[in-house]
Design a protein around this motif. Structure first.
Motif, PDB file in Angstrom:
ATOM      1  N   ALA A   1       0.831  -1.203   0.000  1.00 50.07           N
ATOM      2  CA  ALA A   1       0.000   0.000   0.000  1.00 50.07           C
ATOM      3  C   ALA A   1       0.866   1.254   0.000  1.00 50.07           C
ATOM      4  O   ALA A   1       0.564   2.228  -0.705  1.00 50.07           O
ATOM      5  CB  ALA A   1      -0.921  -0.003   1.208  1.00 50.07           C
ATOM      6  N   GLU A   2       1.955   1.243   0.766  1.00 48.66           N
ATOM      7  CA  GLU A   2       2.856   2.395   0.788  1.00 48.66           C
ATOM      8  C   GLU A   2       3.493   2.616  -0.582  1.00 48.66           C
ATOM      9  O   GLU A   2       3.673   3.761  -1.015  1.00 48.66           O
ATOM     10  CB  GLU A   2       3.928   2.195   1.853  1.00 48.66           C
ATOM     11  CG  GLU A   2       3.392   2.329   3.281  1.00 48.66           C
ATOM     12  CD  GLU A   2       4.462   2.113   4.330  1.00 48.66           C
ATOM     13  OE1 GLU A   2       5.576   1.690   3.960  1.00 48.66           O
ATOM     14  OE2 GLU A   2       4.181   2.381   5.510  1.00 48.66           O
ATOM     15  N   ALA A   3       3.813   1.524  -1.271  1.00 49.42           N
ATOM     16  CA  ALA A   3       4.386   1.646  -2.614  1.00 49.42           C
ATOM     17  C   ALA A   3       3.370   2.265  -3.568  1.00 49.42           C
ATOM     18  O   ALA A   3       3.715   3.090  -4.427  1.00 49.42           O
ATOM     19  CB  ALA A   3       4.834   0.274  -3.124  1.00 49.42           C
ATOM     20  N   ASP A   4       2.109   1.881  -3.414  1.00 46.55           N
ATOM     21  CA  ASP A   4       1.065   2.450  -4.267  1.00 46.55           C
ATOM     22  C   ASP A   4       0.871   3.944  -4.001  1.00 46.55           C
ATOM     23  O   ASP A   4       0.633   4.725  -4.924  1.00 46.55           O
ATOM     24  CB  ASP A   4      -0.255   1.714  -4.048  1.00 46.55           C
ATOM     25  CG  ASP A   4      -0.286   0.363  -4.758  1.00 46.55           C
ATOM     26  OD1 ASP A   4       0.585   0.137  -5.626  1.00 46.55           O
ATOM     27  OD2 ASP A   4      -1.168  -0.456  -4.438  1.00 46.55           O
ATOM     28  N   VAL A   5       0.965   4.329  -2.726  1.00 44.05           N
ATOM     29  CA  VAL A   5       0.844   5.749  -2.387  1.00 44.05           C
ATOM     30  C   VAL A   5       2.000   6.534  -3.004  1.00 44.05           C
ATOM     31  O   VAL A   5       1.813   7.633  -3.535  1.00 44.05           O
ATOM     32  CB  VAL A   5       0.804   5.946  -0.861  1.00 44.05           C
ATOM     33  CG1 VAL A   5       0.874   7.430  -0.505  1.00 44.05           C
ATOM     34  CG2 VAL A   5      -0.473   5.339  -0.283  1.00 44.05           C
TER      35      VAL A   5
ATOM     36  N   ARG B   1       1.692   7.614   5.354  1.00 45.08           N
ATOM     37  CA  ARG B   1       1.392   6.347   6.018  1.00 45.08           C
ATOM     38  C   ARG B   1      -0.101   6.245   6.321  1.00 45.08           C
ATOM     39  O   ARG B   1      -0.678   5.155   6.259  1.00 45.08           O
ATOM     40  CB  ARG B   1       2.194   6.204   7.318  1.00 45.08           C
ATOM     41  CG  ARG B   1       2.039   4.827   7.943  1.00 45.08           C
ATOM     42  CD  ARG B   1       3.082   4.556   9.016  1.00 45.08           C
ATOM     43  NE  ARG B   1       2.970   3.186   9.471  1.00 45.08           N
ATOM     44  CZ  ARG B   1       2.207   2.794  10.488  1.00 45.08           C
ATOM     45  NH1 ARG B   1       1.502   3.686  11.154  1.00 45.08           N
ATOM     46  NH2 ARG B   1       2.149   1.527  10.845  1.00 45.08           N
ATOM     47  N   GLY B   2      -0.739   7.374   6.632  1.00 48.94           N
ATOM     48  CA  GLY B   2      -2.171   7.347   6.884  1.00 48.94           C
ATOM     49  C   GLY B   2      -2.947   6.851   5.674  1.00 48.94           C
ATOM     50  O   GLY B   2      -3.834   5.999   5.797  1.00 48.94           O
ATOM     51  N   LEU B   3      -2.599   7.356   4.480  1.00 49.03           N
ATOM     52  CA  LEU B   3      -3.277   6.917   3.269  1.00 49.03           C
ATOM     53  C   LEU B   3      -2.958   5.455   2.973  1.00 49.03           C
ATOM     54  O   LEU B   3      -3.836   4.692   2.541  1.00 49.03           O
ATOM     55  CB  LEU B   3      -2.869   7.801   2.090  1.00 49.03           C
ATOM     56  CG  LEU B   3      -3.502   7.455   0.733  1.00 49.03           C
ATOM     57  CD1 LEU B   3      -5.024   7.449   0.815  1.00 49.03           C
ATOM     58  CD2 LEU B   3      -3.024   8.425  -0.342  1.00 49.03           C
ATOM     59  N   ALA B   4      -1.711   5.065   3.217  1.00 48.41           N
ATOM     60  CA  ALA B   4      -1.334   3.665   2.993  1.00 48.41           C
ATOM     61  C   ALA B   4      -2.148   2.724   3.879  1.00 48.41           C
ATOM     62  O   ALA B   4      -2.611   1.665   3.431  1.00 48.41           O
ATOM     63  CB  ALA B   4       0.159   3.477   3.252  1.00 48.41           C
ATOM     64  N   MET B   5      -2.342   3.104   5.134  1.00 47.74           N
ATOM     65  CA  MET B   5      -3.132   2.269   6.041  1.00 47.74           C
ATOM     66  C   MET B   5      -4.587   2.211   5.602  1.00 47.74           C
ATOM     67  O   MET B   5      -5.243   1.169   5.698  1.00 47.74           O
ATOM     68  CB  MET B   5      -3.015   2.809   7.467  1.00 47.74           C
ATOM     69  CG  MET B   5      -1.624   2.653   8.057  1.00 47.74           C
ATOM     70  SD  MET B   5      -1.482   3.381   9.701  1.00 47.74           S
ATOM     71  CE  MET B   5      -2.533   2.283  10.640  1.00 47.74           C
ATOM     72  N   ALA B   6      -5.106   3.336   5.087  1.00 50.18           N
ATOM     73  CA  ALA B   6      -6.482   3.341   4.587  1.00 50.18           C
ATOM     74  C   ALA B   6      -6.618   2.412   3.392  1.00 50.18           C
ATOM     75  O   ALA B   6      -7.585   1.636   3.296  1.00 50.18           O
ATOM     76  CB  ALA B   6      -6.890   4.763   4.213  1.00 50.18           C
ATOM     77  N   LEU B   7      -5.649   2.445   2.476  1.00 45.57           N
ATOM     78  CA  LEU B   7      -5.684   1.560   1.315  1.00 45.57           C
ATOM     79  C   LEU B   7      -5.586   0.103   1.733  1.00 45.57           C
ATOM     80  O   LEU B   7      -6.286  -0.761   1.187  1.00 45.57           O
ATOM     81  CB  LEU B   7      -4.526   1.895   0.371  1.00 45.57           C
ATOM     82  CG  LEU B   7      -4.637   3.188  -0.439  1.00 45.57           C
ATOM     83  CD1 LEU B   7      -3.400   3.377  -1.293  1.00 45.57           C
ATOM     84  CD2 LEU B   7      -5.882   3.168  -1.298  1.00 45.57           C
ATOM     85  N   ARG B   8      -4.737  -0.178   2.703  1.00 44.83           N
ATOM     86  CA  ARG B   8      -4.591  -1.554   3.174  1.00 44.83           C
ATOM     87  C   ARG B   8      -5.910  -2.085   3.720  1.00 44.83           C
ATOM     88  O   ARG B   8      -6.314  -3.215   3.428  1.00 44.83           O
ATOM     89  CB  ARG B   8      -3.519  -1.617   4.266  1.00 44.83           C
ATOM     90  CG  ARG B   8      -3.177  -3.031   4.723  1.00 44.83           C
ATOM     91  CD  ARG B   8      -2.509  -3.010   6.072  1.00 44.83           C
ATOM     92  NE  ARG B   8      -3.430  -2.522   7.100  1.00 44.83           N
ATOM     93  CZ  ARG B   8      -3.070  -2.275   8.352  1.00 44.83           C
ATOM     94  NH1 ARG B   8      -1.813  -2.427   8.715  1.00 44.83           N
ATOM     95  NH2 ARG B   8      -3.959  -1.852   9.223  1.00 44.83           N
TER      96      ARG B   8
END
Length: 227
Positions: free
Chosen positions: A110-114, A133-140
């Motif tokens: 997810a972090e890579a996608d962000v 990281r907040g957006l990555a966690m949301a995507l995950r």
């Protein structure tokens, strides 16, 4: 003005004003007698900012003190906005300790996608931004529910967010002094989220009803009616 008038002007109880003063959030007034002080408009503005940070922003006293210090030190509009933005809670629930190890690969993906999304938007975002990281966690979490939010799908949403951010900064540009700017920044950053979400839900409700109407009246084209 006396502290009683300051309380009336701001809606902050006298006891709270004294507490904020003891905690270093509010500057002392100008002493006029042994136990009396005069307060000015700068105190009114500072109290409004404290209320915005603690009530709208949900910050603790300690976090509020740090934000006020950063705002006082900021020399530019961008510096003030950055201090407020980084201080407000990131709107994603942190993973529990038990989930951390199990979801390490999913979080990394997810972090890579962000990172790819930020590059596609050509956004100038430092690696230290808590919002990455907040957006990555949301995507995950969305992918855990089998929601397909890949970078290419997110670009359309990111473009809308970019337009909203430009509107926010245009509003902020109208405020020259740091305390007023900081207060507006808290209002925009803390309150615009719920407002925008409600606008989105109203728009979704409109679209659902239009689709239902179209199903009931197939002779009406999808372009009928306002957008």
């Amino acid at each position: 003005m006396k502290i009683s008038e300051l309380s009336r002007r701001t809606g902050v109880p006298v006891a709270s004003i004294k507490y904020f003063r003891r905690e270093g959030l509010l500057p002392a007034g100008r002493a006029t007698a042994a136990r009396l002080a005069e307060y000015g408009e700068e105190h009114v503005q500072r109290l409004r900012l404290i209320k915005a940070l603690t009530t709208l922003g949900g910050l603790s006293i300690a976090a509020t003190r740090d934000v006020l210090a950063a705002v006082d030190q900021a020399e530019t509009t961008d510096g003030t906005l950055r201090a407020i933005s980084y201080a407000l809670p990131v709107p994603v629930t942190a993973a529990s300790a038990g989930d951390a190890e199990r979801d390490a690969d999913a979080e990394a993906a997810a972090e890579a996608d962000v990172t790819r999304l930020i590059a596609a938007m050509d956004w100038k975002i430092p690696d230290t931004s808590p919002h990455i990281r907040g957006l990555a966690m949301a995507l995950r979490e969305l992918r855990r529910l089998d929601a397909d939010y890949r970078p290419e799908r997110l670009v359309a949403y990111a473009e809308l967010a970019h337009s909203i951010a430009r509107l926010d900064l245009e509003r902020a540009a109208a405020f020259d002094d740091s305390p007023a700017l900081a207060e507006q920044a808290v209002i925009v950053l803390a309150l615009s989220g719920p407002m925008l979400e409600l606008l989105r839900r109203l728009a979704q409700e409109d679209q659902v009803r239009r689709r239902s109407t179209l199903d009931d009246n197939p002779e009406e084209g999808p372009g009928d009616g306002p957008r």
